[in-house]
Design an enzyme around this catalytic site. Structure first.
Site, PDB file in Angstrom:
ATOM      1  N   LYS A  14       0.828  -1.215   0.000  1.00 31.09           N
ATOM      2  CA  LYS A  14       0.000   0.000   0.000  1.00 31.09           C
ATOM      3  C   LYS A  14       0.859   1.261   0.000  1.00 31.09           C
ATOM      4  CE  LYS A  14      -4.137  -1.881   2.303  1.00 31.09           C
ATOM      5  NZ  LYS A  14      -3.656  -3.246   2.613  1.00 31.09           N
ATOM      6  N   HIS A  38      -4.490   2.623  -0.656  1.00 34.53           N
ATOM      7  CA  HIS A  38      -5.397   1.628  -0.081  1.00 34.53           C
ATOM      8  C   HIS A  38      -6.609   1.470  -0.986  1.00 34.53           C
ATOM      9  CE1 HIS A  38      -7.477  -0.918   2.500  1.00 34.53           C
ATOM     10  NE2 HIS A  38      -7.536  -0.211   3.614  1.00 34.53           N
TER      11      HIS A  38
END
Length: 412
Positions: free
Chosen positions: A332, A337
Site C-alpha cells: 500500500k 489503499h
C-alpha cells in the site's frame, strides 16, 4: 497435509491498479518501488483537506467498449477488466458451467453511481436516469457481471467486509472448491471510491494522510511519521482451481492456495482491537487451516495501511503469531489503499513474490516506529530462498473483520 483434502491452486492472475493496467505493469511497479499516488486535478479538490489519491493508471473506459462501459459502475468496470485478464491468463478454460463459480466483492460498491444518479434525479428528473442504475449501484454488481462474463452457474457471491473484502472473497472461493461445489472459481475484489464525499468522509475521521506537499511520500506504512492512508482504486482477481482439474487440462500453475483464517474483533466499528488479538487469531487459524507451522511462512504481505493505530499493532501481532523471521512488505506504500480491492491486488502480489522469489520494498519507510520489530523490506526488493515456502496476505476491515490467506510455492 491431509491426504484426502482437495488441493487448490492458482492458475490465473488479473489486476488493474494505480501502478498499471495489468498484472505485468503492476508487478514491475511494485518491484521498482514506484508510487501510484498523485495530485488530483478535479475542480472539487480545492475544498478538501486532502488533494491527492492513487487513481488507476489506466482508465477502464480506455479498455472497455464505450457501450459496455456506460452500463457499468466504475468498480464493476475494474472488476471486469481484471477478471478478463485473469481468465485469459488461466487459458480461458473449458469447464462445466455448473462447476464454475465467482466470488467478487467490494467494500463500498457502486457509490459513484449512487451519488451521480441522485444528482441527475434532483436536477433533471427520474426520466433521465439510466435503466442500468440499480445494477450499477448494487454491491453484488461486479460479481454478477463477472459471472455473466464466464458463464458461472455453481454460484456467484459477493462478500462485503470493508477492506477485508478481497481476501475474504478468495477465502470463500477456496472453500467452495474444497467443499466440492466448484472446480474453478474466479475471485477477488474491486473498488472505485475516489469521490469528494468519500475523501471528505475519511478526512472527517482523520483517517487520510494530509501530506499535500509530498503526495508520493504520503503512504508510509510502519513509519513513525505516517499520518493516515491514501485512497486508491482498482481491482485484483485470481482464478482458483482444484489441482485435479488443473492437471487434467494441463494448466500452468502459479502457486497453491493453502488455507484461510477469519476472526472478528468485536471491539469498535472503525478502530482495531488495541492488542491485536483478532489479527493473531486470524493468522493462527490460517496456519491451522493450511496445516503448516509458523516456521514455514517466510513472507507476509501486510495489511499495513499507514494509519497511526493499525500498523504497529499488526507488526506486534505478526511477531506473536508467526515470528520475526518472515520477510514483510506493505505494498500500500505504492498503491495506496484500494479498500475492498486491496486483498485481491495484494494476493496477486503475494503469489508473484512466491513465483519470482522476490519481495517488493516498502517505500517511504524512513524511520520505523517503536514496536515494529519485524523484518520489513526497505530500499530495494529482496530475494526469497529456494525450496518450498509459504506466504500470508493479511487484510483487515472496518467492522472488525480480519482475514489471513496462505499461499505456498507449488509442488506436484
Amino acid at each position: 497435509m491431509s491426504t484426502d483434502r482437495v488441493r487448490v491452486v492458482v492458475t490465473g492472475l488479473g489486476a488493474t491498479t494505480p501502478l498499471g493496467g495489468d498484472v505485468a505493469s503492476t508487478w514491475s511497479g511494485l518491484v521498482a518501488g514506484r508510487s501510484g499516488v498523485r495530485p488530483l486535478n478535479q475542480e472539487w479538490i480545492d475544498v478538501l483537506p486532502v488533494g491527492f489519491a492513487a487513481p488507476a493508471a489506466v482508465d477502464p473506459t480506455e479498455v472497455l467498449p464505450r457501450p459496455e462501459a456506460r452500463r457499468l459502475d466504475r468498480a464493476e468496470q475494474f472488476a471486469l477488466v481484471a477478471a478478463r485478464e485473469a481468465w485469459r491468463d488461466a487459458g480461458s478454460p473449458e469447464v462445466d458451467a455448473d462447476r464454475l463459480g465467482v466470488v467478487v466483492g467490494s467494500g463500498i460498491g457502486g457509490i459513484t453511481t449512487v451519488l451521480s444518479a441522485y444528482d441527475t434525479f434532483k436536477e433533471k428528473g427520474w426520466q433521465r436516469l439510466s435503466p442500468f442504475t440499480i445494477p450499477m449501484l448494487m454491491p453484488n454488481g461486479a460479481a454478477g457481471w463477472v459471472g455473466l462474463e464466464v458463464g458461472a452457474k455453481a454460484g456467484v457471491h459477493s462478500t462485503v467486509s470493508a477492506c477485508a473484502t478481497g481476501a475474504e472473497s478468495i477465502g470463500y472461493a477456496l472453500e467452495m472448491i474444497r467443499s466440492g461445489r466448484a472446480d474453478i472459481v474466479v475471485a477477488g475484489g474491486t473498488e472505485a471510491a475516489i469521490h469528494p464525499l468519500n475523501l471528505a468522509s475519511f478526512a472527517a475521521m482523520r483517517a487520510l494522510s494530509t501530506r499535500n506537499d509530498e503526495p508520493e511520500r504520503a503512504s508510509r506504512p510502519f513509519d513513525k511519521n505516517r499520518d493516515g492512508f491514501v485512497l486508491g482504486e482498482g481491482s485484483g482477481i485470481i482464478v482458483l482451481e482444484s489441482l485435479e482439474h488443473a492437471r487434467a487440462r494441463g494448466a500452468r500453475i502459479y502457486a497453491e492456495a493453502l488455507g484461510v483464517g477469519y476472526s472478528a474483533d468485536a471491539h469498535h466499528i472503525a478502530q482495531p482491537e488495541p492488542e491485536g488479538r483478532g489479527i493473531v487469531l486470524a493468522m493462527e487459524r490460517a496456519l491451522a487451516n493450511a496445516e503448516i507451522a509458523p516456521s514455514e511462512v517466510l513472507h507476509i504481505n501486510a495489511h499495513a495501511t499507514s494509519t497511526p493505530a493499525g500498523d504497529v499493532m499488526e507488526a506486534v501481532a505478526i511477531k506473536s503469531a508467526i515470528g520475526d523471521h518472515p520477510v514483510v512488505t506493505a505494498t500500500k506504500s505504492m498503491t495506496g489503499h484500494l479498500l475492498g480491492g486491496a486483498g485481491g491486488v495484494e494476493s496477486v502480489a503475494t503469489i508473484l513474490s512466491l513465483v519470482n522469489r522476490l519481495v517488493p520494498p516498502t517505500t517511504n519507510l524512513d524511520d520505523p516506529d517503536d514496536g515494529v520489530e519485524i523484518d520489513v523490506v526497505r530500499g530495494e526488493a529482496r530475494a526469497l530462498p529456494e525450496g518450498e515456502i509459504a506466504a500470508i496476505n493479511n487484510s483487515f476491515g472496518f467492522g472488525g473483520h480480519n482475514v489471513a490467506v496462505v499461499f505456498k510455492t507449488f509442488h506436484s
